[in-house]
Scaffold this active site. Structure first.
Site, PDB file in Angstrom:
ATOM      1  N   SER A   1      85.178  29.109 -13.965  1.00 33.05           N
ATOM      2  CA  SER A   1      85.831  27.936 -13.402  1.00 33.05           C
ATOM      3  C   SER A   1      87.197  27.744 -14.072  1.00 33.05           C
ATOM      4  O   SER A   1      88.058  28.616 -13.976  1.00 33.05           O
ATOM      5  CB  SER A   1      84.935  26.704 -13.539  1.00 33.05           C
ATOM      6  OG  SER A   1      85.408  25.646 -12.747  1.00 33.05           O
TER       7      SER A   1
ATOM      8  N   ASP B   1      81.211  28.763  -2.475  1.00 34.96           N
ATOM      9  CA  ASP B   1      81.795  27.845  -3.452  1.00 34.96           C
ATOM     10  C   ASP B   1      82.612  26.747  -2.764  1.00 34.96           C
ATOM     11  O   ASP B   1      83.661  27.024  -2.181  1.00 34.96           O
ATOM     12  CB  ASP B   1      82.695  28.638  -4.413  1.00 34.96           C
ATOM     13  CG  ASP B   1      83.056  27.842  -5.655  1.00 34.96           C
ATOM     14  OD1 ASP B   1      83.023  26.604  -5.595  1.00 34.96           O
ATOM     15  OD2 ASP B   1      83.374  28.469  -6.683  1.00 34.96           O
TER      16      ASP B   1
ATOM     17  N   HIS C   1      79.369  27.190  -6.609  1.00 33.35           N
ATOM     18  CA  HIS C   1      80.275  27.385  -7.743  1.00 33.35           C
ATOM     19  C   HIS C   1      79.582  28.027  -8.937  1.00 33.35           C
ATOM     20  O   HIS C   1      80.193  28.776  -9.688  1.00 33.35           O
ATOM     21  CB  HIS C   1      80.894  26.049  -8.151  1.00 33.35           C
ATOM     22  CG  HIS C   1      82.002  26.188  -9.151  1.00 33.35           C
ATOM     23  ND1 HIS C   1      83.069  27.047  -8.984  1.00 33.35           N
ATOM     24  CD2 HIS C   1      82.209  25.577 -10.347  1.00 33.35           C
ATOM     25  CE1 HIS C   1      83.885  26.960 -10.014  1.00 33.35           C
ATOM     26  NE2 HIS C   1      83.381  26.078 -10.855  1.00 33.35           N
TER      27      HIS C   1
END
Length: 726
Positions: A593, A668, A700
């Site tokens: 991320s 995602d 995600h």
């Protein structure tokens, strides 16, 4: 005889031989090697007795802080299940464990939930009469369930609409919107930024419900390809990218008596954030934190519940960077015209006592202590308890502050991360803590005497099973020379300071994060430990921009994400390079991320440091990220073109030198796949090779067995690159 003795000793030593973690245990190990604990501890009100679940989770136990007896069963799961079946005859009631979500309402009543295949029961159980004293049933078809305090009604969502069920089972449809993009009562409003975790609130009188009504019809649909059908289909999600049209949100009051709806007059512009929603204890007013889209100007407004009209602004908060309301108001039980407001307005997230005229009565902050969790009021409402950050961000301690004098006391002392509860009489603290070398300690502290009684001292769950990792904290200096930074180093199981080892540098670096804390294992994950046991030096550090160190520390990254963060992380890299046991030619970096963004940033801005990198779900250009988070830290692309150009990675792939694996979840909705695809396209244009892997059904984060697969892929990728195969 000697041979038999030797064989016996050999077999005995093998039986207790320790080993390294296997790849499955990087995901499931925390459950397999769970630290001994007491689950769901709580003080019985107006007493010196606390309750908890036993080790089997089958019984609710009680123990006194003052008597010598150790523990006794208050109620068993089997007995509770029998009582529930008698009360709800004809219903399939089966409890796997005693309800771990129980809470004490008063000294004789606990509340908890029981789920069946069709329904959720909200239950009050009287411990003195051993009966169900109150309950309400709601259908499991409804999500986001919100219960009135008297258990007379439950509001819930079915799709995009709100319904309410009462104790008699009568259902009222509050909303009936059918337009795609109109959503009522959802906690996924403003994408759950600003501390939003619910979308409906009952007043204390239990007759009115205020809820979010979100209009996102004007927000761009973003396609997520669904791969499970013969011909792939498209699932659209509303995804407002930075600088583009955002959702429009209002707050609506529904009166269960008159069936009327009133919209709060929160005004223009329509693109604003409605945060920190609170009912006044009287039920006459609603308080809302109205934040502008620029996120630098907050107004705490009061609205009349009778007609939704604006009454007044209690106070305003402005900043040259951002204002980020994260918590609702908490009204004083002693004076309903006073409330606690939590803010970093003076540099550190602390507590303030205001009255409903908007007057600041007391600043309750203590030195530079950051409030991490508001715990509550003492029994008489004279003081407030909170968990505060100490020791340069590493520790969490329990504090008590008097509302009248603002005098603060630190109630816990041992260095580490404390989770503490004060009984309602203010005489005893049930204190649970761990630190780098302490798996878990639970003790009762006598507030007046300052003495402690040990309840549980957990052993190291790795002993006799898994090679115990050697973990150390290191303190470094931020690149601006102002703030100390904390890092964590994990050594290989067979570490020899005279040898050299490859490195896995694991980082995140984004806001509201902290990788290194003074708790068991120093906050390290099991994959970190696994890689250390495979022969890597594993290092992590928290840079400026992360949590728990104050506003200046967090906002150093404003309008140019990744830059100050990399400068700080370079200090960690220099630290590693100064060690003779680090093989500087065999260093790798991994992050997910924001950490994926940081990983990729290092590979193009500092391409000579790392030989290999794995970037999971990386942001590649902040113009592809969503409005609420992205614009807080970067402003809009129109307002900050230089910052977006500086931080963008899609035109910098030509700088890449080492091996880079990008991993992305194909579903995602947080960091959309377009980010990584843009970097891949840039690499193709630049003639650079990049490895790419998708998890088709994951969003995600990759979870379950697929996460084991992912960690194996990462470990193999590091092994191939740093052990001479690539």
């Amino acid at each position: 005889m000697k041979k038999l003795l030797f064989l016996f000793l050999l077999l005995s030593s093998n039986a207790f031989a320790q080993r390294n973690l296997n790849i499955e245990e990087t995901v499931f190990g925390p459950r397999t090697y769970a630290v001994q604990n007491l689950l769901s501890t709580a003080w019985i009100p107006e007493s010196n007795t606390f309750t908890y679940l036993d080790a089997t989770y089958q019984n609710l136990m009680q123990r006194s802080a003052t008597s010598s007896w150790k523990e006794e069963v208050l109620i068993s799961k089997a007995d509770l299940e029998k009582i529930l079946k008698e009360k709800f005859s004809g219903k399939e009631i089966s409890l796997r464990i005693f309800p771990y979500d129980y809470n004490w309402l008063d000294k004789q009543t606990i509340k908890f939930t029981v789920e069946t295949e069709e329904s959720t029961y909200y239950v009050h159980y009287a411990t003195d009469t051993k009966t169900i004293s109150n309950f309400i049933e709601a259908t499991n078809k409804g999500t986001n369930q919100e219960l009135t305090s008297d258990y007379s009604k439950v509001a819930y969502l079915v799709g995009q609409n709100i319904s309410i069920v009462d104790k008699q089972g009568q259902v009222t449809e509050v909303t009936s919107d059918t337009i795609d993009g109109i959503v009522n009562g959802s906690d996924y409003t403003h994408r759950q930024e600003f501390g939003i975790n619910k979308g409906m609130w009952w007043n204390e009188q239990n007759d009115k419900l205020v809820y979010y009504r979100k209009d996102e019809t004007m927000v761009t649909n973003y396609p997520l390809i669904q791969w499970e059908e013969r011909v792939a289909t498209v699932k659209n999600v509303r995804y407002p990218m930075a600088g583009m049209k955002s959702e429009e949100v209002t707050l609506v009051i529904y009166d269960t008596k008159t069936k009327q709806k009133i919209t709060l007059q929160t005004g223009e512009p329509k693109e604003q954030y409605l945060t920190a929603v609170n009912w006044d204890p009287s039920g006459e007013f609603i308080y809302v934190g109205v934040l502008n889209r620029e996120q630098n100007h907050l107004k705490l407004n009061q609205y009349a519940a009778k007609d939704g009209s604006f009454v007044k602004t209690l106070f305003e908060e402005k900043s040259t960077t951002w204002v980020e309301p994260q918590h609702p108001l908490v009204f004083s039980p002693k004076n309903k015209n006073e409330f606690i407001y939590q803010s970093d307005r003076d540099g550190f997230n602390q507590l303030y006592l205001f009255n409903t005229d908007g007057k600041l009565l007391k600043s309750l902050g203590f030195e530079q202590t950051v409030v991490s969790d508001f715990i509550g009021f003492t029994a008489k409402g004279e003081s407030v308890l909170y968990s505060g950050v100490t020791n340069n961000g590493l520790d969490r301690q329990l504090f008590e502050v008097n509302l009248k004098t603002a005098k603060t006391k630190q109630l816990t002392k041992d260095s580490g991360t404390h989770s503490a509860k004060l009984n309602t009489t203010g005489t005893y603290i049930l204190d649970q803590y761990s630190n780098l070398t302490t798996p878990n300690n639970i003790q009762v502290l006598d507030v007046k005497k300052g003495t402690s009684t040990e309840i549980l001292k957990a052993g190291n769950p790795f002993v006799g099973k898994i090679n115990n990792p050697k973990i150390e904290f290191v303190e470094l200096q931020s690149a601006d020379g102002v703030t100390p930074l904390t890092g964590r180093i994990i050594y290989p199981s067979d570490f020899d300071p005279n040898k050299t080892y490859p490195v896995m540098y694991y980082l995140y670096g984004g806001s509201h994060s902290q990788l290194v804390t003074n708790r068991w294992l120093g906050g390290a994950g099991y994959f970190d430990i696994y890689m250390a046991q495979q022969g890597y030096i594993v290092f992590s550090m928290d840079n400026r921009g992360t949590d728990a160190r104050g506003k200046a520390f967090a906002s150093a990254t404003h309008r140019q994400l990744g830059q100050a963060e990399m400068q700080d992380q370079l200090k960690g890299i220099d630290f590693l390079k100064s060690k003779s046991f680090v093989d500087q030619s065999k260093m790798g970096i991994f992050g997910w991320s924001f950490g994926g963004f940081m990983t990729t940033s290092f590979m193009v801005h500092h391409p000579d440091i790392f030989k290999v990198a794995v970037a999971g779900g990386p942001v590649i250009d902040w113009k592809y990220y969503e409005v609420m988070y992205g614009e807080r830290y970067m402003d809009t692309p129109q307002e900050n073109p230089e910052g977006y150009k500086l931080t963008s990675l899609e035109d910098k792939a030509d700088k890449l030198k080492g091996r880079l694996l990008i991993i992305h979840g194909a579903q995602d909705p947080v960091v959309v796949q377009q980010n990584s695809m843009q970097f891949i396209q840039g690499a193709i244009k630049a003639g650079k090779q990049v490895d790419y892997f998708l998890y088709p059904s994951h969003e995600h984060n990759v979870s379950g067995k697929e996460r084991v697969h992912m960690y194996q892929k990462i470990a193999d990728y590091f092994g191939d690159a740093l052990r001479g195969k690539l």
